[in-house]
Design an enzyme around this catalytic site. Structure first.
Site, PDB file in Angstrom:
ATOM      1  N   HIS A  24      25.556  15.522  35.737  1.00 16.26           N
ATOM      2  CA  HIS A  24      25.928  14.142  36.393  1.00 16.26           C
ATOM      3  C   HIS A  24      25.376  13.246  37.308  1.00 16.26           C
ATOM      4  O   HIS A  24      26.057  13.009  38.776  1.00 16.26           O
ATOM      5  CB  HIS A  24      28.357  15.000  37.112  1.00 16.26           C
ATOM      6  CG  HIS A  24      27.773  15.428  37.791  1.00 16.26           C
ATOM      7  ND1 HIS A  24      27.078  16.048  39.130  1.00 16.26           N
ATOM      8  CD2 HIS A  24      28.939  16.877  37.970  1.00 16.26           C
ATOM      9  CE1 HIS A  24      28.025  16.819  39.898  1.00 16.26           C
ATOM     10  NE2 HIS A  24      28.165  17.568  39.358  1.00 16.26           N
ATOM     11  N   HIS A  78      34.810  29.260  39.170  1.00 20.72           N
ATOM     12  CA  HIS A  78      34.869  28.242  39.698  1.00 20.72           C
ATOM     13  C   HIS A  78      35.876  27.582  38.769  1.00 20.72           C
ATOM     14  O   HIS A  78      35.340  27.960  37.059  1.00 20.72           O
ATOM     15  CB  HIS A  78      33.416  27.686  40.235  1.00 20.72           C
ATOM     16  CG  HIS A  78      33.196  26.469  40.368  1.00 20.72           C
ATOM     17  ND1 HIS A  78      34.360  26.030  40.499  1.00 20.72           N
ATOM     18  CD2 HIS A  78      32.248  25.621  40.442  1.00 20.72           C
ATOM     19  CE1 HIS A  78      33.688  23.792  41.147  1.00 20.72           C
ATOM     20  NE2 HIS A  78      32.354  24.977  40.806  1.00 20.72           N
ATOM     21  N   GLU A  80      34.929  24.449  37.446  1.00 16.59           N
ATOM     22  CA  GLU A  80      33.974  23.456  36.772  1.00 16.59           C
ATOM     23  C   GLU A  80      33.338  23.581  35.289  1.00 16.59           C
ATOM     24  O   GLU A  80      33.051  24.710  35.705  1.00 16.59           O
ATOM     25  CB  GLU A  80      32.656  23.061  37.676  1.00 16.59           C
ATOM     26  CG  GLU A  80      31.959  21.575  37.506  1.00 16.59           C
ATOM     27  CD  GLU A  80      31.214  21.438  38.590  1.00 16.59           C
ATOM     28  OE1 GLU A  80      30.863  21.727  39.063  1.00 16.59           O
ATOM     29  OE2 GLU A  80      31.028  19.371  38.202  1.00 16.59           O
ATOM     30  N   ASP A  82      30.940  23.798  33.690  1.00 13.04           N
ATOM     31  CA  ASP A  82      29.468  24.589  33.066  1.00 13.04           C
ATOM     32  C   ASP A  82      30.019  25.785  33.189  1.00 13.04           C
ATOM     33  O   ASP A  82      28.951  26.569  32.795  1.00 13.04           O
ATOM     34  CB  ASP A  82      28.951  23.856  34.184  1.00 13.04           C
ATOM     35  CG  ASP A  82      29.163  23.664  36.379  1.00 13.04           C
ATOM     36  OD1 ASP A  82      29.747  23.937  35.975  1.00 13.04           O
ATOM     37  OD2 ASP A  82      28.270  23.755  36.493  1.00 13.04           O
ATOM     38  N   HIS A 144      31.741  24.296  46.481  1.00 10.71           N
ATOM     39  CA  HIS A 144      32.356  22.904  46.674  1.00 10.71           C
ATOM     40  C   HIS A 144      33.555  22.049  46.631  1.00 10.71           C
ATOM     41  O   HIS A 144      33.855  21.032  46.026  1.00 10.71           O
ATOM     42  CB  HIS A 144      31.007  22.191  46.572  1.00 10.71           C
ATOM     43  CG  HIS A 144      30.730  22.146  45.152  1.00 10.71           C
ATOM     44  ND1 HIS A 144      30.699  20.616  44.535  1.00 10.71           N
ATOM     45  CD2 HIS A 144      30.433  22.456  43.766  1.00 10.71           C
ATOM     46  CE1 HIS A 144      30.700  21.352  42.566  1.00 10.71           C
ATOM     47  NE2 HIS A 144      30.594  22.372  42.704  1.00 10.71           N
ATOM     48  N   ASP A 163      28.513  28.479  42.762  1.00 13.12           N
ATOM     49  CA  ASP A 163      27.803  27.348  42.990  1.00 13.12           C
ATOM     50  C   ASP A 163      26.729  28.149  43.840  1.00 13.12           C
ATOM     51  O   ASP A 163      25.342  27.309  44.080  1.00 13.12           O
ATOM     52  CB  ASP A 163      27.682  26.478  42.848  1.00 13.12           C
ATOM     53  CG  ASP A 163      28.473  25.259  41.515  1.00 13.12           C
ATOM     54  OD1 ASP A 163      28.131  25.878  40.923  1.00 13.12           O
ATOM     55  OD2 ASP A 163      29.329  25.362  41.309  1.00 13.12           O
ATOM     56  N   TYR A 191      19.509  21.396  45.296  1.00 12.02           N
ATOM     57  CA  TYR A 191      21.008  21.933  44.356  1.00 12.02           C
ATOM     58  C   TYR A 191      21.385  21.166  45.720  1.00 12.02           C
ATOM     59  O   TYR A 191      23.105  21.261  45.790  1.00 12.02           O
ATOM     60  CB  TYR A 191      21.471  23.527  43.853  1.00 12.02           C
ATOM     61  CG  TYR A 191      22.372  23.763  43.555  1.00 12.02           C
ATOM     62  CD1 TYR A 191      22.431  23.250  42.171  1.00 12.02           C
ATOM     63  CD2 TYR A 191      23.098  23.942  44.198  1.00 12.02           C
ATOM     64  CE1 TYR A 191      23.937  23.136  41.631  1.00 12.02           C
ATOM     65  CE2 TYR A 191      24.550  24.276  43.462  1.00 12.02           C
ATOM     66  CZ  TYR A 191      24.670  24.096  42.359  1.00 12.02           C
ATOM     67  OH  TYR A 191      26.398  24.274  41.403  1.00 12.02           O
ATOM     68  N   HIS A 222      24.213  29.408  38.990  1.00 16.45           N
ATOM     69  CA  HIS A 222      22.759  28.865  38.148  1.00 16.45           C
ATOM     70  C   HIS A 222      21.203  29.629  39.139  1.00 16.45           C
ATOM     71  O   HIS A 222      21.371  29.787  39.602  1.00 16.45           O
ATOM     72  CB  HIS A 222      23.034  27.171  38.646  1.00 16.45           C
ATOM     73  CG  HIS A 222      24.125  26.332  38.591  1.00 16.45           C
ATOM     74  ND1 HIS A 222      24.254  26.557  37.189  1.00 16.45           N
ATOM     75  CD2 HIS A 222      24.723  25.883  38.734  1.00 16.45           C
ATOM     76  CE1 HIS A 222      25.442  25.626  37.334  1.00 16.45           C
ATOM     77  NE2 HIS A 222      25.989  25.492  38.421  1.00 16.45           N
TER      78      HIS A 222
END
Ligand code: FEO
Length: 386
Positions: A24, A78, A80, A82, A144, A163, A191, A222
């Site tokens: 993104h 999380h 999100e 991904d 986040h 994350d 990051y 990640h």
């Protein structure tokens, strides 16, 4: 597509996104991974999933250990996509798996997938017993997203940090002792700068909570897993969340006919003479997400643009929008640029820098092409302000 053993009956079963170059808007030159972790105990738990297009890869890794239909719990640290993108496909294969997530996680997953799955929303301090091992949950809102939480397994001293502490690096190596530490830290810094920076206050709280835990492994969602260098990454997160800057100045600019670039060089000379490390960052050649990595420890951010159509140049506007959103604190700044007749760009940049809460020095504005005396004066004037 092999799993990687993290501890006895605990495996990395994620996906490697070798070709990812844009997350993104964040340039990911080294690709990334989405780390899912499988715990085999009396109950079987999967912590997070992978981006939807790597679902088959994750399932292949899981299937080499256990039949995926036997998964009892999916822990969603999380929302999100991904990390949650494979949930709908996984739930078709493992229909009995309950989804453990935070209250905001449940709301977010319901909004994303519109499915009446079997949820258990947990709060900080709640524990999921798996048999010999347990997962303790700690909510980390706004590190986040509002839904974020981390899971800690005291028996193995593993923090599944999602994350936090992650890095966008695609590798077959999974552990920090197997890869180049400088690159891991640099990518963790990038990051932090591009994802975590606006939430530094919440990071401090999360670090305080983490300091209570006995941690031998940090397993982020990640990149590389931390084991050997945990103290390094924690120390760096402390520095970054405290806005720890160095004697370093960034000169970020775009230029039309090289006049603004000449001013940029005159400014760079002043900082160099003042003993600062400097970075010349022409926006035609540097991506804003890479510039943010430099922002993390820079004391000064100088931003320049000529005036184009009564405005700053679009590249500069994009950088300032991105910078303002990521909200670094406690920086000093300066606007500069050349102009032909209107000259609005310098005032516009100055206004944005002030709205970021920076201490902004007097701007530098030069009509058309700066002469050598003018450039010398700029260097001297800035030198006096340092
Ligand atoms: Fe890696 Fe916030 O998702």
């Amino acid at each position: 597509m092999q799993p990687v053993r993290i501890a006895e009956n605990i495996y990395w079963v994620g996906g490697i996104d070798w070709d990812l170059r844009n997350f993104h808007g964040y340039l990911t030159q080294r690709g990334s991974t989405y780390n899912a972790y499988l715990v085999i105990d009396e109950k079987i738990a999967l912590l997070d999933t992978v981006k939807h297009y790597l679902f088959d890869e994750m399932i292949e890794r899981i299937s080499s250990i256990v039949d995926p239909s036997k998964i009892d719990y999916i822990v969603s640290n999380h929302v999100e996509m991904d990390h949650s993108g494979s949930l709908p496909m996984l739930k078709k294969i493992a229909p009995k798996a309950g989804i453990i997530t935070s209250p905001n996680g449940q709301k977010g997953l319901e909004r994303h997938f519109k499915e009446g799955w079997d949820y258990r929303a947990v709060k900080s301090g709640e524990v999921l017993a798996l048999g010999k091992r347990n997962l303790h949950f700690v909510l980390t809102p706004m590190v986040h997203w509002p839904d974020n939480m981390v899971s800690y397994m005291p028996e193995e001293k593993i923090l599944f940090s999602n994350d936090a502490f992650g890095q966008h690096i695609a590798t077959s190596e999974r552990f920090d002792h197997e890869y180049h530490l400088e690159i891991i830290i640099e990518e963790a810094k990038k990051y932090y700068a591009n994802i975590v920076l606006p939430y530094s206050e919440q990071v401090k709280k999360a670090l305080a909570a983490a300091s209570e835990l006995d941690i031998a492994t940090i397993a982020p969602s990640h990149g590389i897993i931390w084991q050997k260098n945990i103290a390094d990454i924690i120390a760096n997160y402390r520095t970054w969340s405290n806005n720890g800057t160095q004697k370093k100045a960034l000169i970020v600019y775009d230029t039309m006919w090289k006049s603004t670039e000449k001013i940029a060089h005159a400014i760079q000379s002043a900082f160099e003479l003042g003993g600062y490390n400097t970075r010349m960052l022409n926006l035609q050649h540097n991506h804003i997400s890479d510039i943010m990595t430099e922002v993390i420890d820079a004391e000064f951010i100088c931003v320049g643009s000529p005036t184009l159509n009564n405005n700053m140049m679009p590249n500069v506007a994009a950088f300032l929008t991105y910078l303002k959103g990521l909200a670094p604190k406690g920086r000093k700044a300066l606007a500069f640029g050349s102009y032909g007749w209107g000259g609005q760009s310098i005032g516009q940049i100055d206004e944005v820098l002030k709205s970021c809460g920076f201490e902004v020095l007097d701007g530098i504005k030069v009509n058309y092409v700066p002469g050598s005396d003018e450039l010398k004066n700029i260097t001297e004037k800035i030198g006096e302000m340092l």
